[in-house]
Design a protein around this motif. Sequence first.
Motif, mmCIF file in Angstrom:
data_model
loop_
_atom_site.group_PDB
_atom_site.id
_atom_site.type_symbol
_atom_site.label_atom_id
_atom_site.label_comp_id
_atom_site.label_asym_id
_atom_site.label_seq_id
_atom_site.Cartn_x
_atom_site.Cartn_y
_atom_site.Cartn_z
ATOM 1 N N SER A 1 24.219 36.279 33.595
ATOM 2 C CA SER A 1 24.315 34.821 33.608
ATOM 3 C C SER A 1 25.686 34.505 34.192
ATOM 4 C CB SER A 1 24.189 34.242 32.200
ATOM 5 O OG SER A 1 25.368 34.468 31.453
ATOM 6 N N LEU A 2 25.830 33.316 34.713
ATOM 7 C CA LEU A 2 27.131 32.928 35.259
ATOM 8 C C LEU A 2 28.182 32.940 34.158
ATOM 9 C CD1 LEU A 2 28.487 32.157 37.851
ATOM 10 C CD2 LEU A 2 27.935 29.775 37.393
ATOM 11 N N THR B 1 31.905 34.790 34.109
ATOM 12 C CA THR B 1 33.123 33.979 34.047
ATOM 13 C C THR B 1 33.727 33.936 32.660
ATOM 14 O OG1 THR B 1 31.880 31.949 33.599
ATOM 15 C CG2 THR B 1 32.340 32.481 35.915
ATOM 16 N N LYS B 2 33.146 34.652 31.721
ATOM 17 C CA LYS B 2 33.613 34.659 30.329
ATOM 18 C C LYS B 2 33.706 33.243 29.793
ATOM 19 C CE LYS B 2 36.016 38.980 30.774
ATOM 20 N NZ LYS B 2 37.249 39.721 30.700
ATOM 21 N N ALA C 1 42.760 34.788 25.371
ATOM 22 C CA ALA C 1 43.958 34.463 24.597
ATOM 23 C C ALA C 1 44.903 35.661 24.594
ATOM 24 C CB ALA C 1 43.566 34.098 23.175
ATOM 25 N N LEU C 2 46.159 35.362 24.681
ATOM 26 C CA LEU C 2 47.161 36.418 24.613
ATOM 27 C C LEU C 2 47.341 36.832 23.161
ATOM 28 C CD1 LEU C 2 49.798 34.854 27.003
ATOM 29 C CD2 LEU C 2 48.334 36.808 27.466
ATOM 30 N N PRO C 3 47.641 38.092 22.915
ATOM 31 C CA PRO C 3 47.861 38.507 21.533
ATOM 32 C C PRO C 3 49.145 37.862 20.996
ATOM 33 C CG PRO C 3 48.393 40.287 23.040
ATOM 34 C CD PRO C 3 47.795 39.185 23.863
ATOM 35 N N PRO C 4 49.192 37.603 19.709
ATOM 36 C CA PRO C 4 50.399 36.985 19.145
ATOM 37 C C PRO C 4 51.590 37.940 19.210
ATOM 38 C CG PRO C 4 48.835 37.508 17.403
ATOM 39 C CD PRO C 4 48.154 37.803 18.699
#
Length: 103
Positions: free
Chosen positions: A51-52, A56-57, A63-66
């Motif tokens: 699927s598109l 494209t997630k 998200a960057l890890p904290p």
Amino acid sequence: MPTTINLDALSLAELKDLQKDVAKAITSFEDRKRKEALSVLEEKAREMGFSLNDLTKGGKKSALPPKYRNPENPDQTWSGRGRKPLWFSQAMAAGRDVAEFEI
């Protein structure tokens, strides 16, 4: 075939109305083209077994890890990028060391 309009013969009000109509037409055209492109891409993704959204997630950035955690409330974290959270800014203003908050 484009219609020829004598712009010099139009009043200011007529020119502004024409400007609004052109802006609406451009937006409508761009929306149609965007939908057509999306349809083509979705069909191609389906042909390839995806699927598109898979490809494209969901259109979201991962998200960057904290990198930092608030010791007073461990649920509050910050990646170190973007706008500093209030708890971090207040701690820095109070003279605390950034190393205290590193994960």
